[in-house]
Structure formats: C-alpha cells, structure tokens
Design a protein around this motif. Structure first.
Motif, PDB file in Angstrom:
ATOM      1  N   GLY A  95       0.813  -1.219   0.000  1.00 21.06           N
ATOM      2  CA  GLY A  95       0.000   0.000   0.000  1.00 21.06           C
ATOM      3  C   GLY A  95       0.840   1.259   0.000  1.00 21.06           C
ATOM      4  N   ASP A 100       0.704   8.294  -3.449  1.00 23.33           N
ATOM      5  CA  ASP A 100      -0.520   8.274  -2.663  1.00 23.33           C
ATOM      6  C   ASP A 100      -0.795   6.841  -2.285  1.00 23.33           C
ATOM      7  N   ARG A 101      -1.183   6.668  -1.056  1.00 20.59           N
ATOM      8  CA  ARG A 101      -1.418   5.296  -0.645  1.00 20.59           C
ATOM      9  C   ARG A 101      -2.652   4.761  -1.347  1.00 20.59           C
ATOM     10  N   LYS A 102      -2.464   3.627  -1.966  1.00 18.95           N
ATOM     11  CA  LYS A 102      -3.567   3.011  -2.690  1.00 18.95           C
ATOM     12  C   LYS A 102      -3.474   1.519  -2.465  1.00 18.95           C
ATOM     13  N   ARG A 103      -4.563   0.997  -2.029  1.00 16.32           N
ATOM     14  CA  ARG A 103      -4.538  -0.423  -1.738  1.00 16.32           C
ATOM     15  C   ARG A 103      -5.091  -1.188  -2.930  1.00 16.32           C
ATOM     16  N   ARG A 104      -4.308  -2.124  -3.400  1.00 13.40           N
ATOM     17  CA  ARG A 104      -4.776  -2.951  -4.508  1.00 13.40           C
ATOM     18  C   ARG A 104      -5.049  -4.342  -3.985  1.00 13.40           C
ATOM     19  N   ASP A 108      -7.027  -7.427  -8.386  1.00 15.34           N
ATOM     20  CA  ASP A 108      -6.822  -6.363  -9.351  1.00 15.34           C
ATOM     21  C   ASP A 108      -6.350  -6.995 -10.668  1.00 15.34           C
TER      22      ASP A 108
END
Lengths: 279, 368, 262
Positions: A95, A100-104, A108
């Motif tokens: 993450g 920018d924190r982005k959770r995949r 996905d």
C-alpha cells in the motif's frame, strides 16, 4: 496530470538528467533471505522490488486451488503437472509503494495480468520438466514504484530463480523503452528513450520488453499506450539493447556473489567452474 | 496460519517432556527467556513516512511501511454537534482552543492496518485476526490516536502496511509487532505551520519534520506497544516459541505491553529508571497443538503387543479415562489455568526480564 | 478473424457469428442516465463486462474468473477504453450530476479459438451500431426523448481499434498463423496480440510470455496486423452502411404510415 517534457528537445536531457539511452541506477542483491530457497532484492531507480522463490516443492493443497482461481496459477500447466513443475506467481503491491497510498486487492486485473505474464515467460524458460509433481512459488513484493514495474519484477524473478538454483535456458531480462512523440504528433524527430520513470510513463508512449539472454528474442512485450506503428521498431530496438545492458549488470551481480561465496567457503570451488575469482 | 508441523506423536511427546523440564531444553538451545537474534534497520523506504525491516535468525523477514494522509474529521453529531459544543462552551465559560478537551475526541479508526502474508488471501481470517490484534494493542494506550489529531477539523490518517516477505515459518506475531514498533518510532509527520482550526499548512522541509514519537530523552510519554508471544508447556514458560514449540504448547498467549517514560527530574543522572512497563492487552491464541493426532501407547499397539483381541478393549479404556500416560502424546484440552496466566504476566513484566531486554535491543537500532 | 458479421435486425445489438466454425460472440450495449463518479465529474461512465460461463465450455465456472477471462477483460479495457475510442466527455450531461452510463455486455455463446479478436470486433461494432436516446437541456431540466419523439443519436466515436492475434508455432516459434481454431491454440508456443486502428496507431501490444520470438518477426507481425485491421475496418464500415440503408425508410412519417410491405 500533464507534465512538461518539452524541455527535452532543448538540451536532449530528460527530467532526471539522463540521456536517451541511459539506464537508471540498477542495484541488486541476491540471497537476501536465509529461509527462502531463492531470494533477491532489486532497485531500478526508485522502483524497489523483492522476490522470494520457494520450491520446487510438493504442491500444497491450498496453493493449487488459489492457482486456478487467482489467475496467477498453474493455468496452462495445470494439465501437465504430471511431467513438469507448475509455476505460481504472486505479486503483492504494498500500500505504501506509490506516492498516494492506494490499496490494490489481489483481484486487481492489472496485477493478475502481470502475474500471468511472468508465469508464462518463466514457463518457457525454466526446465520445469526436471521437477515433475512439484510447484515453484514465486512471490514478489513491490516496496516502491517509480516506473518500469513489470521490468523490475521480471529482473528480480530471474535473480531469485538463479539463487534458488533452478535450471533455466538463459537470463530473462526486461526494461522499458519509450518515445518522445505523443501519438497525436506525427513528427519524425521523435527520439526513443530507455528506462522510463513514472513521470515519463504517464506522459509518453512506452513498452516493456523482456528478452532471453543476449539474443534478440522477445520473451514478453507489453505496450499499453497509443503510438504510431512506425515508432515500434525504434522503441523495440532500444528496448532490446537495454535488456542486454541489464543482463550484463545482473550477470555481474551473480558472478560477484558466486565468487564471494567461494571465497567464504560456502561452496566448494570445482574445476568445472569457469569463474575467475579476480573479477 | 500457524501451520501444522510434520511431527509424529512420539516426537511431540518427546519435545513436550523436554520442554517441561526445569530448566527446559529447547530444540535450538535457547534459554526459556531468550529471544531469537534479529537484525533490524529503519528508514529503508524514502517514499514512506516511516519504515522498518526486521529479519529474525530463522530467516523470517518483515517490512512495515507507514503512510500518513490528512483527512477531514467527520463530526459524529453533524452540524448540530458543532452548535451544541459552542453552546456548552459559552455556557461553561470555557474559551475556544481548549485543546485537551478536543484531543479526547481522537478516534481509533484513524489508524488503519493491513497485513500481507504471501500465499494467504488478504481477507483470510488468520490475517485479519493478526492485523486486528496488532492494531488493538497499539491503540490500547490511547496515546497513538491522540498524536494523530491536528485540529478540530482535521486529523492524520495513518496507514500501516505490514508485509511478511518470507514464507510464514513460525507464527509471525512477534516479528510483525517488533517491525511495527520500529516503523512507528521512525515515523515522522510534516511540521505543522498553521495554527488553531484553520486549514492545515505544513513545512516543506522534511528535515524539520518531527517524529511521531519524540526521540529518547526528549519527552515523557508512552512508546508504541510491542506484542510478545508466550507459550506455556507444562510448568515452563517460553518466550518467542519456534514453530515446533508452538506445536506442543499447552496454551499460547499474545501479551502486549508498552513502555511509559516518566518525566525525568532535572539533573537526574539515572539512565534506566524512566522505564515503566504497562500491560495493555492480552489475547489467547489457539495453539496448533490442539489439532495434533494423539499417540497410541505401546500396550495398545497391535504391532508391539502382537495380540489381536486385547488392544481394542484397551483402546476403549484409553479414550474413556482422561489421565495421560507418561510418554504418550495427547493434545492439550481445556483452557489455561489461572496460575499459568499469572506466572506468564509476572514473567513478562519482570524488571530486567525479557521485555526489558527486547526494548533495550530495539532502542539500539539506529533510527534514520 | 470474423468470418461473417451480421447486425441483427430486431434490436440494436450486434452479433458476430461464424456458426459453421463454432464461434459466436454477442455484444449488447445499453445506456442509462446516472450520477458520474465524484472524482471525474466531466466524464460519463463507460464499462465493458465480459464473462465466460459454462455455456462456452464446462471448464468455465461462474464467478470464478479464469486466466482467459482476466486477459480478455484487460485486453478489451486497454484496446477500447484506455485508447479513448469512445469520447467519454460527450457522455456528460450536467457536470457532476448527470451523465450517461454506457455498458457493453459481452457474451460468448460458443468459442473456437481466436476469442480476443472476435470479442474486440463485436464490442466495437456494437458500440458503433448503438444509438442512444437524444437529450436536451433547458435551464435546469434535462429531457430524454423517446425514439418516437426524436431520432436516437450515435455515440461520439473517435476511432475504431481492432485486435489482431498472431500465434507462433514450431520449436523456434518462427511459423506464424492468424485466426487459429481452438485445436490449433492448444499447440501454439506463443501468441502476440496487436491492437491498432486503421491510421496505424498501436493501442496495445501484448505478448505475455511464451516462447521467445525474434524481434524482427514481431515488427513484421505489426505490419501485417495493420493490413488486417484495415480489412476489418472496411468490413465493418460496409456492414454498418448496409444496415443504415435498410433502416432509413424516410424518417418518422414512413414509420407511422399504415401501409406495410405486404
């Protein structure tokens, strides 16, 4: 988020000060972890990935199920498990890896596609027929991303598999190549670029190419941006050449580690080894 | 998660009895209160607010990255809440900016935690349990959430992403907890330039960014908690169990404690007096030993006794009477006796004990 | 490659079929007015969904995407959506409040190899064939007209990308075959899909692993792909023109007349 790369034409220098055919700093380590059968850590600029290889080992009950469901699994090799090892690839994108924190999630599709690409490229390169009834698990961790992600993952996988001692035809190395012209502009003055970072990837057309050893053979080729078909050749040539540079760098790392291991007495020096320790 | 070990009932019984000795004999030669050696580093990822990597001697490795984002604080009471508060303030005659009053509104949900374990789904029950266990322990002292408060309208949202890099060889709880502890110690948040309740403005200079947990010696306050895994085998209490030891444990406990630093008196020369340990959380962990198959006594064994009719009878007897036979493995049943719990807590909080040792070790890590 | 393309008569859906060879793909487009995503207030919503169910082959399970399915979805996404074939800004009606949501449902009725090329063709054809109801905005009120009130309008279409897949055979991977059947696909050593439009713009290339192929061969394939795509474009244009001619009976008056063909 359009960025300004128009300054390139003035000094022929890219945003980070490289020339068109410069790779970013490539730093790699192999055998980073004692517990794993094979492991590696690779940095291409600010893209940082870790790879851990487990196996060839007896397939675990849970693994097979995930393999078919998760897409990264046995797939094409599912039926042929009796006479060859199956390869399972897991990519975990942390993450905190991007700005920018982005959770995949694991589901996905972009990540699944990368898993499949790596798995299929390996299946054609590894001598899996030597390990029937077994599984080779490759787990990749993305710690930081700044462009050329797929390329970094492929390179790290190659190193970790060498560390694990799994026989393969040759190195599979990868890098990205782009072009300074956008798809709309039909200008002929466009220059190809080697090894793009995130900023360049967002703005310019690029492709990721993986080749086998020192040859011109393309093991994987992924292009996701709009570009004139006439640009393809130039980009591919630069990409293939970049792969050769990467291969030389990786080879140097493997050899350095090997001679260090011999010096430390971890492995016995054999007469068959053609490694000169003076390197 | 703590997967099954491939040990036979006879091996389990042997291990159990050697661990029950006083002093216990552990397979790797450690004493009962000794941790596995570990290597640690912090600040490995410049793209995060704080990061740490820890490798245990058995080869397991974890990386934790901390990311912070600014978020608008949603008022649970909506606009009415705002008006209500204004009303209360004017009524009680308290001026604005009563920070202490506001700070109590810090909420635990500002800390988000994820655990990634290779080969396990991210919504796997074991993984979610681990994440929640660690989160609970960190928030238990109430300090961390309060540190995330910026002003009445904004707060930091802290994302803690824990990656286990290696295959899960032993129950990874202590490893993940220690890595998280270090990552939080290394976490810095940009320096606030704005004042009061205006939109937050921050200093661009990363060098000036203060640490989430102020450096040692600077200020008093609690430090991020650490969670230790403790097992009881017979009468022995073992810290940091390996996978094999966990497989024969009668009970396993995750004990979280945090260190509170007291304000040091001016001119005080004492170095180590400031540490006070507090037990903040405790959870029992289901030890995998409960799932192990029972051993068969040699008297009941067909191959050993050679007679066919007796064993059946004996087997029935065996299942009927609960008394364990010496040297025959039997999965532990029931809960943890209170006396064992008590002695575990005593051992954890002991001055100069394991917790102190671990904290001293972590303090030695160079925070960059 | 499409062996026969047939716009269906009754509905505005588009079927691509090659019944004799056992490949049938159906793409259906639908549009409705919804609220745009908060992070893109000026864009409409455009999505392509594809699912391979047990209808295609018993090995496909519902709700369990297989590798083929993931790759197909990604490919359509990259070829059509990310290349900007459909102008999503034109789907916006009132910024941040109302927009069209265009949805393509792809159904594979039966498969016999070369799924990707035909699926892509079907989706592009369906989108170009599709007409959405006309709208008008007066002040704050948005009016959506029924087909009887106003002739439905086509989508704002920017370019038509098509896929061309090449399969490689032989130990060296130097035998190139297009439009493989299912049986042939089982024997291929590698495959490479190019997506282009007739202007020679590559939208996407994916050679996802497989036996390594000479780089020069890849370049040759790209040129061949361009020729193929031009063929597809002509085929689709011809079919759509044919259909438009058949539909155009002279506007509303002709449709309302009591006379019939009998």
């Amino acid at each position: 988020m359009p960025l300004d790369t128009s300054t390139y034409s003035l000094a022929l220098l890219r945003i980070d000060g490289r020339r068109w055919n410069d790779l970013r700093r490539l730093h790699a380590q192999i055998h980073t972890q004692e517990a794993a059968d094979g492991s590696s850590y690779l940095e291409m600029g600010h893209t940082k990935v870790m790879c851990v290889v487990t196996g060839p080992a007896e397939p675990q009950a849970g693994q097979q199920k995930r393999g078919t469901a998760g897409g990264g699994g046995a797939g094409a090799l599912g039926g042929g498990q009796k006479d060859a090892a199956s390869i399972v690839v897991n990519v975990v994108v942390a993450g905190f890896s991007s700005v920018d924190r982005k959770r995949r999630g694991r589901n996905d599709r972009r990540i699944q596609e990368m898993e499949i690409t790596i798995q299929k490229a390996l299946a054609a390169n590894l001598h899996t027929h030597l390990f029937p009834h077994s599984t080779i698990t490759v787990s990749l961790h993305v710690l930081s991303q700044d462009g050329s992600l797929l390329a970094a993952l492929i390179n790290a996988t190659t190193l970790a598999l060498i560390d694990a001692g799994i026989p393969m035809t040759d190195y599979i190395t990868a890098c990205t190549a782009g072009s300074t012209s956008s798809y709309a502009a039909g200008d002929d003055s466009a220059d190809p670029l080697l090894d793009l970072n995130t900023q360049e990837e967002q703005e310019l057309p690029f492709l990721t190419v993986a080749t086998l050893g020192d040859s011109d053979k393309v093991a994987a080729l992924v292009c996701e941006s709009r570009v004139q078909v006439s640009r393809l050749e130039g980009m591919l040539v630069v990409g293939v050449d970049g792969c050769r540079q990467v291969r030389r760098l990786l080879d140097g790392i493997v050899r350095a580690k090997g001679s260090k291991m011999i010096k430390e007495g971890v492995v016995q020096r054999s007469d068959l080894m053609a490694v000169s320790l003076e390197e | 998660m703590a997967q099954q070990t491939l040990l036979s009932p006879a091996e389990l019984a042997y291990l159990h009895s050697s661990l029950s000795l006083s002093p216990p004999i552990r397979p790797d030669g450690r004493t009962s209160k000794q941790f596995r050696p570990l290597t640690a580093e912090t600040g490995i990822l410049p793209g995060t607010n704080g990061s740490a990597r820890v490798c245990l001697a058995d080869g397991t490795e974890a990386i934790v990255g901390v990311k912070a984002e600014i978020e608008k604080t949603a008022d649970p009471l909506g606009d009415d809440g705002e008006r209500y508060r204004e009303y209360v303030k004017s009524a009680s005659g308290v001026g604005g900016g009563d920070a202490d009053e506001d700070r109590r509104e810090a909420r635990g949900e500002w800390l988000e935690m994820t655990v990634e374990i290779p080969g396990l789904r991210d919504d796997d029950a074991g993984t979610v349990f681990l994440a929640e266990l660690l989160r609970e322990a960190l928030l238990a002292d109430g300090e961390l959430a309060r540190k995330l408060w910026i002003n009445r309208r904004f707060h930091w949202r802290l994302y803690l992403d824990i990656l286990l890099i290696s295959p899960p060889l032993s129950y990874p709880l202590p490893l993940l907890s220690l890595t998280t502890h270090l990552a939080l110690l290394a976490t810095r948040l940009p320096r606030l330039k704005s004042e009061g309740d205006e939109d937050p403005m921050f200093d661009d200079d990363w060098e000036a960014a203060p640490f989430l947990y102020p450096r040692q010696g600077a200020a008093a306050g609690s430090r991020p908690s650490i969670t230790l895994l403790v097992v009881a085998v017979g009468d022995s209490i073992l810290f940091d169990p390996s996978k094999e030891e966990l497989a024969v444990a009668d009970s396993a406990l995750a004990v979280s404690l945090c260190e509170v630093r007291r304000e040091r008196g001016q001119g005080s020369m004492e170095v180590d007096s400031g540490r006070e340990l507090r037990l903040v959380a405790m959870r029992t962990i289901d030890p995998p030993s409960r799932l192990t198959p029972p051993g068969v006594p040699s008297t009941a064994n067909l191959a050993a006794s050679g007679t066919a009719d007796v064993p059946l009878q004996q087997k029935q007897q065996q299942t009927a009477d609960e008394a364990p036979q010496e040297g025959v493995w039997k999965a532990p049943l029931g809960g943890t006796p209170f006396a064992v719990l008590d002695s575990i807590i005593q051992a954890v909080l002991e001055k100069g004990g394991v917790a102190d040792e671990v904290l001293d070790g972590l303090e030695g890590v160079d925070l960059t | 490659m499409p062996r026969e393309a047939e716009p269906s008569l009754s509905e505005r859906t588009f079927t691509l079929q090659a019944i004799s060879e056992g490949l049938r793909v159906l793409a259906k487009v639908s549009a409705e007015v919804t609220v745009p995503f908060p992070d893109r207030p000026f864009d409409g919503i455009f999505q392509i969904t594809s699912e391979l169910g047990p209808m295609v082959a018993p090995s496909y399970e519902v709700n369990r995407p297989t590798e083929t399915e993931v790759l197909l979805a990604r490919l359509l996404e990259k070829t059509i959506r990310r290349s900007g074939a459909l102008d999503t800004e034109s789907l916006c009606l009132v910024a941040g409040q109302k927009c069209w949501s265009v949805r393509v449902d792809l159904h594979v009725l039966s498969a016999d190899g070369n799924l990707i090329d035909s699926a892509c063709f079907a989706v592009v054809a369906a989108l170009r064939h599709f007409r959405k109801p006309d709208t008008s905005i007066e002040g704050e009120t948005l009016t959506v007209y029924t087909p009887a009130e106003r002739e439905p309008v086509p989508l704002s279409w920017l370019h038509s990308p098509f896929c061309a897949t090449f399969d490689f055979f032989g130990d060296e991977g130097d035998i190139v075959v297009v439009d493989t059947t299912w049986l042939e696909e089982q024997l291929r050593v590698a495959s490479c899909t190019f997506s282009l439009n007739k202007h020679g713009e590559i939208c996407q290339i994916s050679k996802l692993g497989g036996r390594p192929i000479e780089a020069t061969l890849v370049i040759q394939c790209a040129q061949m792909a361009l020729d193929k795509v031009k063929e597809f474009t002509d085929l689709l244009d011809a079919k759509l023109a044919e259909d438009a001619k058949r539909r155009d009976k002279g506007g509303l008056m002709a449709e309302l007349s009591a006379e019939n063909d009998r």
